[in-house]
Each structure stands twice: as structure tokens, then as C-alpha cells.
Design an enzyme around this catalytic site. Structure first.
Site, PDB file in Angstrom:
ATOM      1  N   ASP A   1      36.001  40.214  55.363  1.00 32.40           N
ATOM      2  CA  ASP A   1      36.171  40.716  53.600  1.00 32.40           C
ATOM      3  C   ASP A   1      34.963  41.117  53.812  1.00 32.40           C
ATOM      4  O   ASP A   1      33.845  40.557  53.817  1.00 32.40           O
ATOM      5  CB  ASP A   1      37.134  39.190  53.524  1.00 32.40           C
ATOM      6  CG  ASP A   1      37.919  39.584  52.073  1.00 32.40           C
ATOM      7  OD1 ASP A   1      38.429  41.052  52.337  1.00 32.40           O
ATOM      8  OD2 ASP A   1      38.361  38.646  51.322  1.00 32.40           O
ATOM      9  N   HIS A   2      34.669  40.878  52.206  1.00 33.27           N
ATOM     10  CA  HIS A   2      33.998  40.880  51.112  1.00 33.27           C
ATOM     11  C   HIS A   2      31.846  41.200  52.208  1.00 33.27           C
ATOM     12  O   HIS A   2      32.163  39.771  52.094  1.00 33.27           O
ATOM     13  CB  HIS A   2      33.978  40.543  49.622  1.00 33.27           C
ATOM     14  CG  HIS A   2      35.024  40.613  49.403  1.00 33.27           C
ATOM     15  ND1 HIS A   2      35.172  41.595  47.909  1.00 33.27           N
ATOM     16  CD2 HIS A   2      36.304  40.283  49.067  1.00 33.27           C
ATOM     17  CE1 HIS A   2      36.022  41.859  47.386  1.00 33.27           C
ATOM     18  NE2 HIS A   2      37.127  40.984  48.163  1.00 33.27           N
TER      19      HIS A   2
ATOM     20  N   GLU B   1      33.886  35.158  44.058  1.00 35.25           N
ATOM     21  CA  GLU B   1      34.330  35.537  45.757  1.00 35.25           C
ATOM     22  C   GLU B   1      32.525  34.740  46.059  1.00 35.25           C
ATOM     23  O   GLU B   1      31.523  36.227  45.544  1.00 35.25           O
ATOM     24  CB  GLU B   1      34.370  37.008  46.513  1.00 35.25           C
ATOM     25  CG  GLU B   1      33.956  37.759  45.865  1.00 35.25           C
ATOM     26  CD  GLU B   1      33.563  39.392  45.973  1.00 35.25           C
ATOM     27  OE1 GLU B   1      34.812  39.800  45.360  1.00 35.25           O
ATOM     28  OE2 GLU B   1      32.711  40.269  46.049  1.00 35.25           O
TER      29      GLU B   1
ATOM     30  N   HIS C   1      40.752  37.867  41.896  1.00 47.32           N
ATOM     31  CA  HIS C   1      40.767  37.513  42.496  1.00 47.32           C
ATOM     32  C   HIS C   1      41.212  35.572  41.615  1.00 47.32           C
ATOM     33  O   HIS C   1      40.696  35.170  40.833  1.00 47.32           O
ATOM     34  CB  HIS C   1      39.159  36.807  43.360  1.00 47.32           C
ATOM     35  CG  HIS C   1      38.692  38.121  44.369  1.00 47.32           C
ATOM     36  ND1 HIS C   1      37.785  38.398  44.175  1.00 47.32           N
ATOM     37  CD2 HIS C   1      39.904  38.674  45.262  1.00 47.32           C
ATOM     38  CE1 HIS C   1      37.385  39.255  45.380  1.00 47.32           C
ATOM     39  NE2 HIS C   1      38.668  39.347  45.485  1.00 47.32           N
TER      40      HIS C   1
ATOM     41  N   HIS D   1      43.377  44.740  46.081  1.00 42.62           N
ATOM     42  CA  HIS D   1      42.390  43.276  45.904  1.00 42.62           C
ATOM     43  C   HIS D   1      43.089  42.477  44.926  1.00 42.62           C
ATOM     44  O   HIS D   1      43.115  42.873  44.148  1.00 42.62           O
ATOM     45  CB  HIS D   1      40.899  43.271  46.182  1.00 42.62           C
ATOM     46  CG  HIS D   1      39.922  43.721  47.140  1.00 42.62           C
ATOM     47  ND1 HIS D   1      39.349  42.681  48.651  1.00 42.62           N
ATOM     48  CD2 HIS D   1      39.688  44.704  48.076  1.00 42.62           C
ATOM     49  CE1 HIS D   1      39.348  42.885  48.926  1.00 42.62           C
ATOM     50  NE2 HIS D   1      39.130  44.582  49.069  1.00 42.62           N
TER      51      HIS D   1
ATOM     52  N   ASP E   1      45.159  35.188  49.365  1.00 37.73           N
ATOM     53  CA  ASP E   1      44.109  34.309  49.687  1.00 37.73           C
ATOM     54  C   ASP E   1      44.885  33.041  49.209  1.00 37.73           C
ATOM     55  O   ASP E   1      45.568  32.336  49.392  1.00 37.73           O
ATOM     56  CB  ASP E   1      42.597  34.330  49.244  1.00 37.73           C
ATOM     57  CG  ASP E   1      41.840  33.044  50.033  1.00 37.73           C
ATOM     58  OD1 ASP E   1      42.842  32.521  50.763  1.00 37.73           O
ATOM     59  OD2 ASP E   1      40.801  33.069  50.262  1.00 37.73           O
TER      60      ASP E   1
HETATM   61  O1  LIG Z   1      41.611  40.345  47.659  1.00 37.55           O
HETATM   62  C1  LIG Z   1      41.222  39.386  47.907  1.00 37.55           C
HETATM   63  C2  LIG Z   1      40.408  38.348  49.187  1.00 37.55           C
HETATM   64  O2  LIG Z   1      39.332  39.956  49.285  1.00 37.55           O
HETATM   65  C3  LIG Z   1      42.612  38.130  48.190  1.00 37.55           C
HETATM   66  O3  LIG Z   1      42.599  37.869  46.000  1.00 37.55           O
HETATM   67  P1  LIG Z   1      43.105  36.491  46.456  1.00 37.55           P
HETATM   68  O4  LIG Z   1      43.461  35.267  46.304  1.00 37.55           O
HETATM   69  O5  LIG Z   1      43.747  37.019  44.235  1.00 37.55           O
HETATM   70  O6  LIG Z   1      44.732  36.279  46.562  1.00 37.55           O
HETATM   71  O1  LIG Z   2      36.727  37.025  48.068  1.00 31.68           O
HETATM   72  C1  LIG Z   2      37.892  36.647  47.625  1.00 31.68           C
HETATM   73  C2  LIG Z   2      39.206  35.797  49.138  1.00 31.68           C
HETATM   74  O2  LIG Z   2      39.547  34.982  48.410  1.00 31.68           O
HETATM   75  C3  LIG Z   2      37.713  34.623  49.865  1.00 31.68           C
HETATM   76  O3  LIG Z   2      37.610  34.192  49.029  1.00 31.68           O
HETATM   77  P1  LIG Z   2      36.105  32.532  49.489  1.00 31.68           P
HETATM   78  O4  LIG Z   2      35.214  33.722  49.375  1.00 31.68           O
HETATM   79  O5  LIG Z   2      36.383  31.498  48.916  1.00 31.68           O
HETATM   80  O6  LIG Z   2      36.723  32.526  51.234  1.00 31.68           O
HETATM   81 ZN   LIG Z   3      33.531  42.378  45.210  1.00 29.48          ZN
HETATM   82 ZN   LIG Z   4      38.814  40.614  47.693  1.00 27.91          ZN
END
Ligand SMILES: O=C(CO)COP(=O)(O)O
Ligand SMILES: O=C[C@H](O)COP(=O)(O)O
Ligand SMILES: [Zn+2]
Ligand SMILES: [Zn+2]
Length: 355
Positions: free
Chosen positions: A108-109, A181, A225, A264, A288
Site C-alpha cells: 500500500d501507500h 496514512e 481514509h 482509496h 481497511d
Molecule cells: O485506502 C485505504 C488503504 O490504502 C483504505 O481506506 P479506508 O480505511 O478508509 O477503508
Molecule cells: O493508508 C491507509 C491504510 O488504511 C493503511 O493504514 P495504516 O498506515 O494505518 O496501516
Molecule cells: Zn496518499
Molecule cells: Zn489508501
């Protein structure tokens, strides 16, 4: 022809990832991507996918990966986050085939300040590729959305070029996902940045497609998010239609949806918002917060139901409480509760029963 005739079960790489996303776009559905932080969460997602007959995307964030390896480890230079991401990848690879579902294994990110994490995972891909002829991961996200557009695109070009021989998919972000994030706080960001313009999408498409076709764009359409009070988030998935039309026109193609788009901040979205996004070429939606809560809620309900048996090793009549505090019991409740929320996502996105 069902999807199981198009791609195999287990972790997909290279052309299979492209086939999966193309099939989804063609059949107007999207695949949910779930953030995981433990083998327990991974297994819950795989079990849900198996029972719903759906392909699935399993993704790990930098913080999730650090947790996977153990918060007690030193994370200097992202060492623990790299180790944890690799460990999670191996766990998924070891069990996914037995669940008999196609899995996209994704990170992810990754903001600029976390770049060593990204490099560490790509090195692991290269090592795995040497030995097995395929990368460890299916895809990675590079999120330089905080940087200037030119810097963002240049970084994506650099890594897409490095990943192209292994055909690793690249997800990039343009515009900004609000909320939080990995320690990047986007709660106060300028509103305009939350909505990407079609010209930006074309700039990215043009400059990345000259390198490789395996990429997707997480364009901002008000995404945030986390889950907030209704009315606080203004999602405009209908804007995604403009991106597709703009690129279609530039390419002079018949393809209505030339761009693979990513959604996202899927948690808390309405069924209608999700439908509109998928209709406009979204092939992946991240979830998430909702699955985190579902996992927790399984434990909460179990605790409330069995409160008196969860206060000590023995109950008031000196009978052992072992069957209640054994983590296999209450974590299983968490898994089953998460599984339900995961299956809801398959239904919302239309990926259930596509295998
Ligand atoms: O985009 C996300 C992870 O990259 C998840 O977002 P949410 O936690 O809002 O569902
Ligand atoms: O970027 C958003 C995802 O929900 C990941 O969350 P996190 O960085 O808390 O693991
Ligand atoms: Zn971003
Ligand atoms: Zn995201």
C-alpha cells in the site's frame, strides 16, 4: 468463461495480473483490496474469498508490515517494514493456492519519506525473480502525491522501468487522499487537491504507458481514509467518467475505459458511490477501517457474551476458563466477523461468484 479459466489460483504475477484487471473492467466489477497486519487477518480474507468465489487483493502498509515482523524490532532504514512485508508475502504465497483463489499481493501507500521500504521490497522481488522467474509481489503502490506532479511522475517512471522486466504492476496516486496514512496527516489539506483533473490523468497515462502497460491510477475524487460522521466526506465518483472520456479521446480508441482506476478509502462508502466508481472503470477498491472494526467487533461481542469467564484463569466455581481465553477462540471470532465484512465488499463490487 469464468475467471478461473482466465487466471490460476494462488498469487498472480505479470500477465495474469493484467488479465485479471482487464477481465474485471470488461465484466464491470472491481476487486476489493484488504489491508492486513497478521497471518490471522490474511487467513480470514482468503477464507472469505474462497467461500464467495471471488478473486481478492491482499495488501500491506508500511506500518502493517512493521507490525507483521514485530513492533519490538528496530525499524531503522525500514528494516522491519521490509522484513514484515516479505514475511507476509511468503505466508500468502504458502497458503493462497490451497484456498483456491487468485490473489493479487500488493503493498500500500509509499510516500517519499518511506522510499527505502519500497526499494527493499523491489530488491526482494528481484531476488525472488532470479530464483523463480517471477517477482515476490504482484504489485506495489508508490504514493508521491504530496510531491509536485512532475516529481511524482518521474519517480513512477523510474520504478516502473525497474519493475518492467518482472512485469510488476505499479499503482500511483495523484491528488490527495484525505485523512491519515502512515503518519502522513492529510486532514487539513486544500480541497482542490482532493479532486484530480482529467489533464493530470492524461499526463500520467501518456508518460507511464510509454514504459509499460502495467499500472493503475488512484485519482482523488474526495476520498478519505477512515470513517467519519455522514456528510463529512464528499465523494464524487462520477468525476472518474471525465478522466476516462478525456484519455479515450486523446488515444482515439473505442475503449470506453482505457485507464485502470483505484478507489482509496472504501470504508464507509455508500453502495451507490461504489457502483458509480465501478461503472467508471475502477478495478480496485481499498478497505481497511471497516474490516479493522469488524475484526475488533468479533472480539467485543465474544467478550460481552462470555464476560464472566474472561476474568481469570478459573471461574467463580474454580472451573478452568481456558476454552475462553485461548487466543484461537477469540481471534477466531475476530476472523469470522472480519470475513463477513470482506464478503459484503465482494458483493458491493460485483466480484463474488466470478470464479
Ligand atoms: O485506502 C485505504 C488503504 O490504502 C483504505 O481506506 P479506508 O480505511 O478508509 O477503508
Ligand atoms: O493508508 C491507509 C491504510 O488504511 C493503511 O493504514 P495504516 O498506515 O494505518 O496501516
Ligand atoms: Zn496518499
Ligand atoms: Zn489508501
Amino acid at each position: 468463461m469464468g475467471l478461473s479459466e482466465v487466471v490460476p489460483a494462488g498469487v498472480l504475477t505479470g500477465d495474469s495480473v493484467m488479465k485479471l484487471f482487464s477481465y474485471a473492467k470488461e465484466h464491470h466489477f472491481a476487486i476489493p483490496a484488504f489491508n492486513v497486519t497478521s497471518s490471522s487477518a490474511i487467513n480470514a480474507v482468503l477464507e472469505a474469498a474462497r467461500d464467495a468465489k471471488s478473486p481478492v487483493i491482499i495488501q500491506i502498509s508500511q506500518g502493517g508490515a512493521q507490525f507483521y515482523a514485530g513492533k519490538g524490532l528496530n525499524n531503522d532504514g525500514q528494516a522491519a517494514s521490509i522484513l514484515g512485508a516479505v514475511a507476509a508475502a511468503h505466508h500468502v504465497r504458502n497458503v493462497a493456492k490451497t484456498y483456491q483463489v487468485p490473489v493479487v499481493l500488493h503493498s500500500d501507500h509509499c510516500a517519499k519519506k518511506l522510499e527505502p521500504w519500497f526499494v527493499g521490497m523491489v530488491e526482494a522481488d528481484e531476488a525472488y525473480f532470479k530464483e523463480h522467474g517471477q517477482p515476490l509481489f504482484s504489485s506495489h503502490m508508490l504514493d508521491f502525491s504530496e510531491e509536485s506532479k512532475d516529481h511524482n511522475i518521474a519517480a513512477c517512471q523510474k520504478y516502473l522501468t525497474r519493475m518492467a522486466p518482472m512485469k510488476i504492476w505499479l499503482e500511483m496516486e495523484i491528488g490527495i487522499t484525505g485523512g491519515e496514512e502512515d503518519g502522513v496527516d492529510n486532514t487539513g489539506v486544500d480541497n482542490a487537491a482532493l479532486y484530480t483533473q482529467p489533464e493530470d490523468i492524461w499526463d500520467i497515462y501518456r508518460q507511464l504507458s510509454s514504459i509499460a502497460p502495467h499500472f493503475s491510477i488512484a485519482a482523488a475524487f474526495g476520498n478519505v481514509h477512515g470513517v467519519y460522521k455522514p456528510g463529512n466526506v464528499r465523494l464524487h465518483p462520477e468525476l472518474l467518467a471525465k478522466h476516462q472520456a478525456y484519455v479515450k479521446d486523446k488515444l482515439n480508441t473505442n475503449d470506453e475505459h482505457p485507464v485502470f482506476l483505484v478507489f482509496h478509502g472504501g470504508s464507509g462508502s455508500t453502495k451507490d458511490e461504489i457502483k458509480t466508481a465501478v461503472k467508471n472503470g475502477v478495478v480496485k477498491m481499498n478497505i481497511d477501517t471497516d474490516t479493522q472494526y469488524a475484526y475488533w467487533e468479533g472480539i467485543l461481542k465474544f467478550y460481552k457474551k462470555n464476560e464472566s469467564r474472561l476474568q481469570g484463569l478459573l471461574d467463580s466455581e474454580d472451573k478452568p476458563n481456558k476454552k475462553f481465553y485461548d487466543p484461537r477462540v477469540w481471534l477466531r471470532e475476530a476472523e469470522l466477523s472480519m470475513k463477513k465484512r470482506v464478503q459484503e465488499a465482494f458483493n458491493d463490487l460485483g466480484s463474488a461468484n466470478t470464479l
